[in-house]
Design a protein around this motif. Structure first.
Motif, mmCIF file in Angstrom:
data_model
loop_
_atom_site.group_PDB
_atom_site.id
_atom_site.type_symbol
_atom_site.label_atom_id
_atom_site.label_comp_id
_atom_site.label_asym_id
_atom_site.label_seq_id
_atom_site.Cartn_x
_atom_site.Cartn_y
_atom_site.Cartn_z
ATOM 1 N N THR A 1 0.849 -1.194 0.000
ATOM 2 C CA THR A 1 0.000 0.000 0.000
ATOM 3 C C THR A 1 0.878 1.233 0.000
ATOM 4 O O THR A 1 1.974 1.240 0.543
ATOM 5 C CB THR A 1 -0.889 0.026 1.249
ATOM 6 O OG1 THR A 1 -0.069 0.050 2.410
ATOM 7 C CG2 THR A 1 -1.799 -1.184 1.299
ATOM 8 N N SER A 2 0.397 2.279 -0.612
ATOM 9 C CA SER A 2 1.091 3.572 -0.627
ATOM 10 C C SER A 2 0.043 4.656 -0.693
ATOM 11 O O SER A 2 -1.004 4.486 -1.322
ATOM 12 C CB SER A 2 2.057 3.663 -1.820
ATOM 13 O OG SER A 2 1.370 3.478 -3.040
ATOM 14 N N SER A 3 0.349 5.760 -0.016
ATOM 15 C CA SER A 3 -0.599 6.870 -0.003
ATOM 16 C C SER A 3 0.173 8.166 0.143
ATOM 17 O O SER A 3 1.245 8.212 0.727
ATOM 18 C CB SER A 3 -1.591 6.723 1.150
ATOM 19 O OG SER A 3 -0.919 6.752 2.379
ATOM 20 N N TYR A 4 -0.407 9.239 -0.388
ATOM 21 C CA TYR A 4 0.143 10.576 -0.201
ATOM 22 C C TYR A 4 -0.959 11.589 -0.439
ATOM 23 O O TYR A 4 -1.994 11.293 -1.050
ATOM 24 C CB TYR A 4 1.341 10.832 -1.133
ATOM 25 C CG TYR A 4 0.991 10.911 -2.615
ATOM 26 C CD1 TYR A 4 0.745 12.143 -3.224
ATOM 27 C CD2 TYR A 4 0.916 9.768 -3.394
ATOM 28 C CE1 TYR A 4 0.429 12.213 -4.576
ATOM 29 C CE2 TYR A 4 0.602 9.829 -4.732
ATOM 30 C CZ TYR A 4 0.353 11.058 -5.337
ATOM 31 O OH TYR A 4 0.035 11.135 -6.663
ATOM 32 N N ILE A 5 -0.729 12.804 0.095
ATOM 33 C CA ILE A 5 -1.727 13.870 0.010
ATOM 34 C C ILE A 5 -1.326 14.812 -1.120
ATOM 35 O O ILE A 5 -0.183 15.272 -1.204
ATOM 36 C CB ILE A 5 -1.824 14.649 1.335
ATOM 37 C CG1 ILE A 5 -2.067 13.690 2.506
ATOM 38 C CG2 ILE A 5 -2.936 15.682 1.278
ATOM 39 C CD1 ILE A 5 -3.341 12.922 2.431
ATOM 40 N N ALA A 6 -2.287 15.085 -1.984
ATOM 41 C CA ALA A 6 -2.071 16.046 -3.078
ATOM 42 C C ALA A 6 -3.301 16.922 -3.183
ATOM 43 O O ALA A 6 -4.421 16.415 -3.380
ATOM 44 C CB ALA A 6 -1.804 15.318 -4.398
ATOM 45 N N ASN A 7 -3.108 18.257 -3.018
ATOM 46 C CA ASN A 7 -4.212 19.218 -3.107
ATOM 47 C C ASN A 7 -5.317 18.886 -2.102
ATOM 48 O O ASN A 7 -6.518 19.022 -2.394
ATOM 49 C CB ASN A 7 -4.779 19.273 -4.522
ATOM 50 C CG ASN A 7 -3.737 19.696 -5.539
ATOM 51 O OD1 ASN A 7 -2.887 20.558 -5.240
ATOM 52 N ND2 ASN A 7 -3.771 19.115 -6.727
ATOM 53 N N ALA B 1 1.006 10.579 8.146
ATOM 54 C CA ALA B 1 2.105 10.656 9.116
ATOM 55 C C ALA B 1 2.590 12.079 9.328
ATOM 56 O O ALA B 1 3.196 12.386 10.352
ATOM 57 C CB ALA B 1 3.265 9.763 8.660
ATOM 58 N N LYS B 2 2.353 12.972 8.346
ATOM 59 C CA LYS B 2 2.772 14.363 8.466
ATOM 60 C C LYS B 2 1.676 15.228 9.065
ATOM 61 O O LYS B 2 1.731 16.455 8.963
ATOM 62 C CB LYS B 2 3.184 14.909 7.097
ATOM 63 C CG LYS B 2 4.372 14.182 6.490
ATOM 64 C CD LYS B 2 4.740 14.782 5.156
ATOM 65 C CE LYS B 2 5.945 14.068 4.535
ATOM 66 N NZ LYS B 2 6.306 14.634 3.215
ATOM 67 N N ASN B 3 0.656 14.590 9.686
ATOM 68 C CA ASN B 3 -0.463 15.303 10.306
ATOM 69 C C ASN B 3 -1.214 16.179 9.310
ATOM 70 O O ASN B 3 -1.710 17.260 9.663
ATOM 71 C CB ASN B 3 0.020 16.150 11.495
ATOM 72 C CG ASN B 3 0.472 15.298 12.658
ATOM 73 O OD1 ASN B 3 -0.079 14.230 12.893
ATOM 74 N ND2 ASN B 3 1.486 15.755 13.376
ATOM 75 N N TRP C 1 -1.423 6.218 9.528
ATOM 76 C CA TRP C 1 -2.582 7.100 9.588
ATOM 77 C C TRP C 1 -2.937 7.389 11.044
ATOM 78 O O TRP C 1 -2.770 6.546 11.925
ATOM 79 C CB TRP C 1 -3.795 6.460 8.912
ATOM 80 C CG TRP C 1 -3.704 6.416 7.406
ATOM 81 C CD1 TRP C 1 -2.690 6.868 6.636
ATOM 82 C CD2 TRP C 1 -4.678 5.865 6.528
ATOM 83 N NE1 TRP C 1 -2.937 6.642 5.323
ATOM 84 C CE2 TRP C 1 -4.178 6.020 5.203
ATOM 85 C CE3 TRP C 1 -5.913 5.249 6.688
ATOM 86 C CZ2 TRP C 1 -4.875 5.587 4.092
ATOM 87 C CZ3 TRP C 1 -6.616 4.826 5.578
ATOM 88 C CH2 TRP C 1 -6.102 4.995 4.279
ATOM 89 N N HIS C 2 -3.476 8.598 11.265
ATOM 90 C CA HIS C 2 -4.033 8.974 12.556
ATOM 91 C C HIS C 2 -5.535 9.156 12.383
ATOM 92 O O HIS C 2 -5.979 9.951 11.542
ATOM 93 C CB HIS C 2 -3.414 10.273 13.073
ATOM 94 C CG HIS C 2 -1.953 10.163 13.357
ATOM 95 N ND1 HIS C 2 -1.453 9.730 14.551
ATOM 96 C CD2 HIS C 2 -0.867 10.428 12.571
ATOM 97 C CE1 HIS C 2 -0.146 9.735 14.515
ATOM 98 N NE2 HIS C 2 0.245 10.153 13.316
ATOM 99 N N ILE C 3 -6.320 8.407 13.157
ATOM 100 C CA ILE C 3 -7.774 8.477 13.072
ATOM 101 C C ILE C 3 -8.267 9.197 14.328
ATOM 102 O O ILE C 3 -7.950 8.814 15.452
ATOM 103 C CB ILE C 3 -8.397 7.076 12.968
ATOM 104 C CG1 ILE C 3 -7.827 6.344 11.746
ATOM 105 C CG2 ILE C 3 -9.907 7.166 12.877
ATOM 106 C CD1 ILE C 3 -8.311 4.934 11.609
#
Length: 676
Positions: free
Chosen positions: A146-152, A198-200, A256-258
């Motif tokens: 799995t991989s995830s990242y935030i964009a826009n 992870a970067k909040n 992830w932080h839930i």
């Protein structure tokens, strides 16, 4: 409004406020703890749902890898990808995902289920990063990753599977999952759930009132921590001017932080209602208690007053307006030597003797127009059995049972008077004894001072005797020889002896000059004196002694001049330089450092040499007159004593110490800085 009513009202108000505050805190503590437990259970339920939903997508990359012509498409660029693209499009619609992708080993796009895939290098790097080993090379032995990242402000979540042929990586199957599927059941349940990486960075929100993008932009305001009575910690956020209780859990594999948010507005309303009810109930209770207390006070005020008067150890007498005695307690009856029937027709003035100190009080008691007020006045009590005694009298206006009068208070001070008399006698005897001891101490001091003077005179006489006897003996011997040489006509030896006699006379003159300087009077006026000019004069006069010494002078040009007497400051510098030169006679590389600095309105001058120094025991005697470590004939021991006297006369001081890091000594002079 009386002071009593103000005090009662303040006490009632304080009790109501304290009760309201306590009830509110207890209620808030209980409600927050209940909300915390409920939120923790609900959060664990949603974590299980997230795991279940994400696990349902994990098999999807295998559908791409298991296509019959997938190996040919990845190994032969001439093979058509139309069939693969059609299959990926069908899978994408059936699984309700955001895109299916077949990638080359470097992460570049080969086939996509979407016409406009918007595939870029960032997406490729994010997917291939999980396939790299510690050396940075692609590893083809891993399963679904799995991989995830935030964009826009949007989360991109991928499931990727390496495709291998004969142990070699030939491609990557990737599926982009739509994470909004996670929030659909939460939105229906009207729950407040936030997810961050992870970067909040927040990328998913379950409620329309809280936007993940707005949270990243504005953040949380007023993060607070509250510790409950069971030592549990409650964390709250202020979002859009509303408070939310926060429960958090971290998914370690996804980083992830839930966050589960519970609105606190309804809880605050419940706390306010509980506090309001508690305030009303406490007010009613205090009002009832106050009413009962006041009623009881009115019923038993006379009885309580009489009981207090009867039981006290102070003589108390209640007087009517005509100064007749209304009541007298047993202690007062004992004071005045009265029986039960003696006080019925007794006037208050009869309680006092005819002593002159009582006349003013007796006059006031006979004046019925004004009720006297007296506090702590010494009077003489009339004991009707003949045992009169001194007492402290106080008279206070008083009202009771619809009547007005006054209260007389008597305190027997006969014991105190006897103690005062005994103390006065003791003080007199002590003062006499102190005067005797002071006279004895003065006599002893005079004897000690005389003894010290005689000891100092003895040391001076001994030093002068040693210093003058030697040259006088030499002169006497030379004169006796000269008589013989004169009779023999030996003028050459006679002339040589006369030169020696002259040197011995000059030496004696030098000793008497030191004694004269030792007794020199304090200067009448100090003037601004240059340190550098005085040092230059000293170096010039003592040049023969300083030829082999390395002299370093560190005096800043900006340093002010000192208040001193130029001639006597010259003598101080000359004595210190001469002593340093004498101490460094046997030093291999003699060195003298002279430095000066300013501390507020004082100038600090130091003379540091690397000579032999002195013993620690001798340091405390250095500045005493006639104390010297030199041999007989080399000095009277007045140099440093004269120096110390000169420094005191010039309102300065001198100290000496042995150097710690090297041999030699350091003399420190402190003088006042001149304003000019």
């Amino acid at each position: 409004m009386s002071n009593k009513f103000k005090i009662i009202a303040s006490v009632i108000l304080g009790c109501v406020i304290a009760t309201t505050f306590t009830v509110r805190e207890i209620c808030k503590d209980w409600l927050l703890d209940s909300s915390r437990e409920q939120a923790e259970n609900q959060l664990l339920t949603y974590v299980v749902d997230i795991r279940r939903v994400l696990a349902s997508y994990k098999y999807l990359p295998y559908l791409i890898a298991e296509q019959e012509n997938i190996t040919a498409v990845l190994t032969n660029p001439d093979i058509s990808t139309t069939k693969i693209k059609r299959a990926l499009t069908q899978f994408d619609k059936a699984a309700n995902t955001k895109g299916w992708y077949l990638l080359k080993p470097d992460g570049s796009l080969l086939v996509s289920s979407r016409h406009n895939a918007n595939w870029d290098a960032k997406k490729a790097d994010n997917i291939t990063a999980n396939l790299r080993n510690k050396t940075g090379e692609l590893d083809n032995d891993k399963g679904v990753l799995t991989s995830s990242y935030i964009a826009n402000g949007t989360a991109n979540y991928y499931l990727s599977l390496p495709i291998n042929l004969n142990g070699k990586l030939i491609g990557i199957a990737a599926v982009e999952v739509d994470l909004t599927a996670l929030s659909e059941p939460w939105l229906t349940a009207n729950e407040f759930i936030l997810i961050s990486n992870a970067k909040n960075q927040f990328f998913l929100s379950s409620h329309p009132q809280i936007s993940a993008t707005e949270m990243n932009t504005r953040g949380t305001i007023g993060i607070k921590t509250r510790q409950l009575s069971n030592n549990a910690n409650i964390y709250s956020w202020k979002i859009n001017n509303s408070d939310y209780q926060v429960q958090q859990v971290q998914l370690d594999d996804l980083k992830w932080h839930i966050y589960y948010l519970t609105p606190l507005s309804n809880l605050y309303k419940t706390v306010d209602i509980a506090g309001f009810i508690a305030a009303i109930l406490m007010s009613l209770l205090l009002s009832i208690l106050l009413y009962r207390h006041e009623r009881r006070q009115k019923l038993y005020s006379n009885a309580a007053l009489m009981q207090m008067i009867t039981g006290t150890n102070v003589g108390l007498v209640l007087l009517n307006n005509d100064r007749s005695i209304s009541y007298i307690n047993p202690t007062a009856m004992r004071y005045f030597g009265l029986k039960n029937d003696d006080s019925n027709s007794l006037h208050a003035s009869k309680l006092l003797t005819q002593h002159a100190d009582n006349q003013h009080v007796v006059t006031q008691l006979h004046d019925l127009a004004v009720i006297p007020t007296i506090t702590g006045m010494e009077v003489f009590v009339n004991n009707h059995q003949g045992n009169d005694f001194p007492a402290l009298l106080s008279i206070t206006p008083l009202a009771w049972s619809q009547q007005r009068g006054s209260l007389m208070t008597f305190v027997d001070i006969s014991k105190r008077k006897r103690a005062e008399h005994a103390l006065s006698q003791a003080n007199t005897q002590l003062e006499s004894r102190v005067q005797e001891i002071a006279a004895e101490l003065y006599t002893a001091q005079e004897e000690l001072l005389l003894s010290s003077k005689m000891a100092a005179l003895g040391r001076m006489s001994s030093a002068i005797n040693h210093e003058l006897n030697q040259p006088l003996t030499g002169i006497r011997t030379l004169l006796s020889s000269n008589i013989l040489f004169l009779e023999q006509g030996n003028t050459k030896v006679l002339r040589s002896n006369m030169v020696l006699i002259d040197k011995l006379v000059k030496r004696m003159l030098s000793m008497t000059a030191q004694l004269k300087v030792f007794a020199f009077n304090r200067p009448e006026r100090l003037i601004a004196t240059s340190i550098t000019e005085t040092l230059a004069e000293v170096f010039t006069l003592q040049q023969p002694k300083l030829t082999k010494i390395d002299i370093v002078v560190d005096v800043p040009d900006s340093l002010p001049q000192v208040l001193a007497e130029p001639h006597r400051l010259h003598q101080v510098f000359s004595n210190l330089v001469s002593n340093a030169a004498a101490a460094m006679q046997h030093t291999t590389q003699p060195r003298l450092l002279i430095s000066a600095s300013q501390q507020q309105n004082r100038i600090i001058i130091t003379f540091t040499d690397n000579g032999t120094g002195v013993d620690e025991d001798a340091l405390e005697h250095l500045f005493e007159p006639f104390y010297t470590s030199k041999k007989i004939g080399e000095g009277l021991g007045l140099g440093l004593s004269i120096t110390a006297n000169i420094m005191r006369d010039m309102q300065g001081e001198i100290t000496a110490k042995n150097n710690t890091e090297q041999t030699g000594m350091t003399f420190t002079l402190t003088l006042q800085a001149s304003d000019h």
